[in-house]
Design an enzyme around this catalytic site. Structure first.
Site, PDB file in Angstrom:
ATOM      1  N   HIS A 102      50.124   7.434 -97.556  1.00  0.00           N
ATOM      2  CA  HIS A 102      48.967   7.363 -98.462  1.00  0.00           C
ATOM      3  C   HIS A 102      48.546   5.904 -98.641  1.00  0.00           C
ATOM      4  CE1 HIS A 102      46.767   8.369-102.360  1.00  0.00           C
ATOM      5  NE2 HIS A 102      47.001   7.065-102.514  1.00  0.00           N
ATOM      6  N   GLU A 103      49.517   5.031 -98.903  1.00  0.00           N
ATOM      7  CA  GLU A 103      49.182   3.609 -99.129  1.00  0.00           C
ATOM      8  C   GLU A 103      48.630   2.973 -97.854  1.00  0.00           C
ATOM      9  OE1 GLU A 103      48.907   2.826-102.040  1.00  0.00           O
ATOM     10  OE2 GLU A 103      50.159   4.339-102.974  1.00  0.00           O
ATOM     11  N   HIS A 140      44.963   3.661 -97.294  1.00  0.00           N
ATOM     12  CA  HIS A 140      43.962   2.903 -98.044  1.00  0.00           C
ATOM     13  C   HIS A 140      43.403   1.730 -97.232  1.00  0.00           C
ATOM     14  CE1 HIS A 140      43.665   4.963-101.776  1.00  0.00           C
ATOM     15  NE2 HIS A 140      44.919   4.798-102.134  1.00  0.00           N
ATOM     16  N   GLU A 149      40.830   8.158-103.082  1.00  0.00           N
ATOM     17  CA  GLU A 149      42.188   8.688-103.300  1.00  0.00           C
ATOM     18  C   GLU A 149      42.378  10.031-102.595  1.00  0.00           C
ATOM     19  OE1 GLU A 149      44.660   7.101-104.381  1.00  0.00           O
ATOM     20  OE2 GLU A 149      43.555   5.349-105.084  1.00  0.00           O
ATOM     21  N   ASP A 180      45.118  10.839 -99.788  1.00  0.00           N
ATOM     22  CA  ASP A 180      46.036  11.984 -99.868  1.00  0.00           C
ATOM     23  C   ASP A 180      45.982  12.812 -98.581  1.00  0.00           C
ATOM     24  OD1 ASP A 180      46.976  11.376-102.397  1.00  0.00           O
ATOM     25  OD2 ASP A 180      45.640  12.764-103.445  1.00  0.00           O
TER      26      ASP A 180
HETATM   27 ZN   LIG Z   1      46.006   5.677-103.667  1.00  0.00          ZN
END
Ligand SMILES: [Zn+2]
Length: 277
Positions: free
Chosen positions: A119-120, A123, A180, A184
């Site tokens: 997830h990170e 980004h 976000e 995900d």
């Molecule tokens: Zn996030």
């Protein structure tokens, strides 16, 4: 990333290659020696702590960036991606179970901390990550075609979330939660691929039943409806139950693992699944 053209794809690969991680706790601890804490003076302690922090930040002004410094407390059960340092941050606070357990099997750890790490990383490649290149320089490294392809994909994601009524009359704001939600979706799909690529356990079908519950356990939460309504208007993340279920519903591997069929609550026809990698 299906939306990237070859030039942007090369920069994306460089971005992955240059990405670093801060894990656990900093090499050098902050010095709180100058902060005076007095018994029975809560307000004074708060004021002095704020002043101490302000002086610490002010002293950084004009100095070169310290790439080893931590923006988070190691105790925080949270994680984040820093686009200017092209760095993911995983403090010790997020490393215990259910996120990571040294005694658990690979399926549980890839479903837990693996999806969170992915997830990170994701980004770096969403609409925010598009504004910073592999060296953390603020410049748009996507072409018009990359943006157009990304917009076509994210328009679908926004529409799908806008349609979800969490409580009577209260919906998810698809546009507000888009970065976000994309992280995900990308996080689960990437971690799933990483786990499946493991030569031993990843190919075995038996572990997949443990991968998805480990993913879902991260989002165990209990909230009053009033709080849920408040967060729908202010939190850039979707509600926890959606974060657990929605990305899994888009993944072919989820449907294969549990043999979902039309009529099941989490069934999504193959042609309607959102594929981001
Ligand atoms: Zn996030």
């Amino acid at each position: 990333m299906a939306w990237l053209t070859p030039a942007a794809r090369a920069e994306a690969a460089a971005k992955v290659a240059r990405m670093t991680a801060k894990v656990g706790y900093p090499a050098a601890w902050r010095d709180y020696g100058a902060l005076e804490i007095r018994r029975a003076d809560a307000l004074g302690n708060r004021d002095r702590a704020r002043r101490h922090e302000w002086l610490r930040l002010a002293a950084l002004s004009g100095k070169p960036v310290d790439r080893q410094a931590w923006a988070m407390s190691p105790l925080e059960p949270n994680a984040f991606y820093d686009p200017m340092l092209n760095q993911i941050n995983l403090p010790a606070g997020i490393l215990p179970a259910p996120f990571f357990d040294a005694k658990a099997d690979d399926a549980a750890n890839y479903g837990g901390i693996g999806t969170l790490i992915a997830h990170e990383i994701s980004h770096a490649f969403d609409s925010n990550g598009a504004q910073f290149d592999s060296r953390g320089v603020q410049r748009d490294w996507w072409s018009a075609a990359d943006h157009a392809a990304f917009d076509a994909l994210t328009t679908q994601v926004v529409a799908r979330f806008d349609a979800i009524e969490v409580l009577p009359g209260a919906r998810v704001n698809g546009k507000f939660t888009l970065p976000e939600n994309m992280a995900d979706l990308m996080g689960l799909q990437l971690a799933w691929r990483a786990w499946r690529s493991l030569p031993e356990t990843g190919q075995a079908s038996g572990g997949a039943e443990r991968f998805f519950p480990a993913y879902a356990q991260q989002w165990a939460a209990k909230r009053r409806d009033e709080r849920t309504r408040q967060l729908l208007a202010s939190d850039p993340h979707a509600p926890p139950s959606l974060r657990a279920n929605f990305p899994a519903m888009q993944l072919d591997g989820f449907h294969e693992t549990f043999g979902t069929r039309e009529g099941d609550a989490m069934f999504v026809p193959a042609q309607d699944r959102l594929r981001v990698w």
